[in-house]
Design a protein around this motif. Structure first.
Motif, PDB file in Angstrom:
ATOM      1  N   GLN A 136      23.950  23.605 -81.317  1.00  7.52           N
ATOM      2  CA  GLN A 136      25.218  23.890 -80.642  1.00  7.52           C
ATOM      3  C   GLN A 136      26.176  22.712 -80.753  1.00  7.52           C
ATOM      4  O   GLN A 136      27.376  22.891 -80.943  1.00  7.52           O
TER       5      GLN A 136
ATOM      6  N   ARG B  46      27.585  22.686 -84.295  1.00  5.90           N
ATOM      7  CA  ARG B  46      28.584  23.745 -84.454  1.00  5.90           C
ATOM      8  C   ARG B  46      29.908  23.326 -83.842  1.00  5.90           C
ATOM      9  O   ARG B  46      30.968  23.466 -84.456  1.00  5.90           O
TER      10      ARG B  46
ATOM     11  N   ASN C 279      35.971  32.622 -80.681  1.00  2.00           N
ATOM     12  CA  ASN C 279      34.507  32.555 -80.717  1.00  2.00           C
ATOM     13  C   ASN C 279      33.912  33.940 -80.793  1.00  2.00           C
ATOM     14  O   ASN C 279      34.439  34.893 -80.212  1.00  2.00           O
ATOM     15  N   ASN C 280      32.814  34.034 -81.527  1.00  2.00           N
ATOM     16  CA  ASN C 280      32.068  35.284 -81.708  1.00  2.00           C
ATOM     17  C   ASN C 280      32.833  36.347 -82.472  1.00  2.00           C
ATOM     18  O   ASN C 280      32.521  37.532 -82.383  1.00  2.00           O
TER      19      ASN C 280
ATOM     20  N   PRO D 200      33.433  38.633 -85.478  1.00  2.00           N
ATOM     21  CA  PRO D 200      32.461  39.065 -86.476  1.00  2.00           C
ATOM     22  C   PRO D 200      32.831  38.533 -87.858  1.00  2.00           C
ATOM     23  O   PRO D 200      33.992  38.555 -88.247  1.00  2.00           O
TER      24      PRO D 200
ATOM     25  N   ASP E  84      34.901  32.507 -89.179  1.00  2.00           N
ATOM     26  CA  ASP E  84      35.244  31.477 -88.205  1.00  2.00           C
ATOM     27  C   ASP E  84      36.699  31.040 -88.336  1.00  2.00           C
ATOM     28  O   ASP E  84      37.311  30.602 -87.373  1.00  2.00           O
TER      29      ASP E  84
ATOM     30  N   GLU F 100      33.656  31.498 -93.266  1.00  2.00           N
ATOM     31  CA  GLU F 100      32.622  31.243 -92.272  1.00  2.00           C
ATOM     32  C   GLU F 100      32.088  29.841 -92.519  1.00  2.00           C
ATOM     33  O   GLU F 100      31.694  29.498 -93.637  1.00  2.00           O
TER      34      GLU F 100
END
Length: 91
Positions: A25, A28, A54-55, A57, A60, A71
């Protein structure tokens, strides 16, 4: 040569590490912060890649100029022969 010309040489992480429970974490958080400040689009050479929520699909970061999605991947140790895929887009 202007001040912004040197930003491509900044390879360190100036961002303070946020206290997370694990190293994954933390990695990241630090790598995403670095990419948000220093990333560029290899597709169209835009000098900024905005971070998606964040999150989100599949991606990034998304280039505002050409719409290409990226990503971010990070790995401890040497890179192997393959890089595992992230999430797949829903059909």
């Amino acid at each position: 040569m202007g001040q912004d010309d040197n930003r491509w040489c900044e390879l360190g992480f100036a961002e303070p590490a946020v206290a997370f429970r694990g190293p994954t974490q933390t990695a990241r958080s630090v790598t995403e912060a670095w990419m948000a400040l220093h990333g560029f689009c290899p597709n169209c050479a835009a000098d900024h890649l905005p971070q998606l929520p964040n999150n989100a699909p599949v991606a990034d970061f998304r280039c505002d100029d050409c719409g290409e999605d990226y990503e971010l991947k990070a790995k401890q140790g040497k890179l192997g022969r393959s890089i595992p895929d992230g999430a797949r887009p829903k059909s």
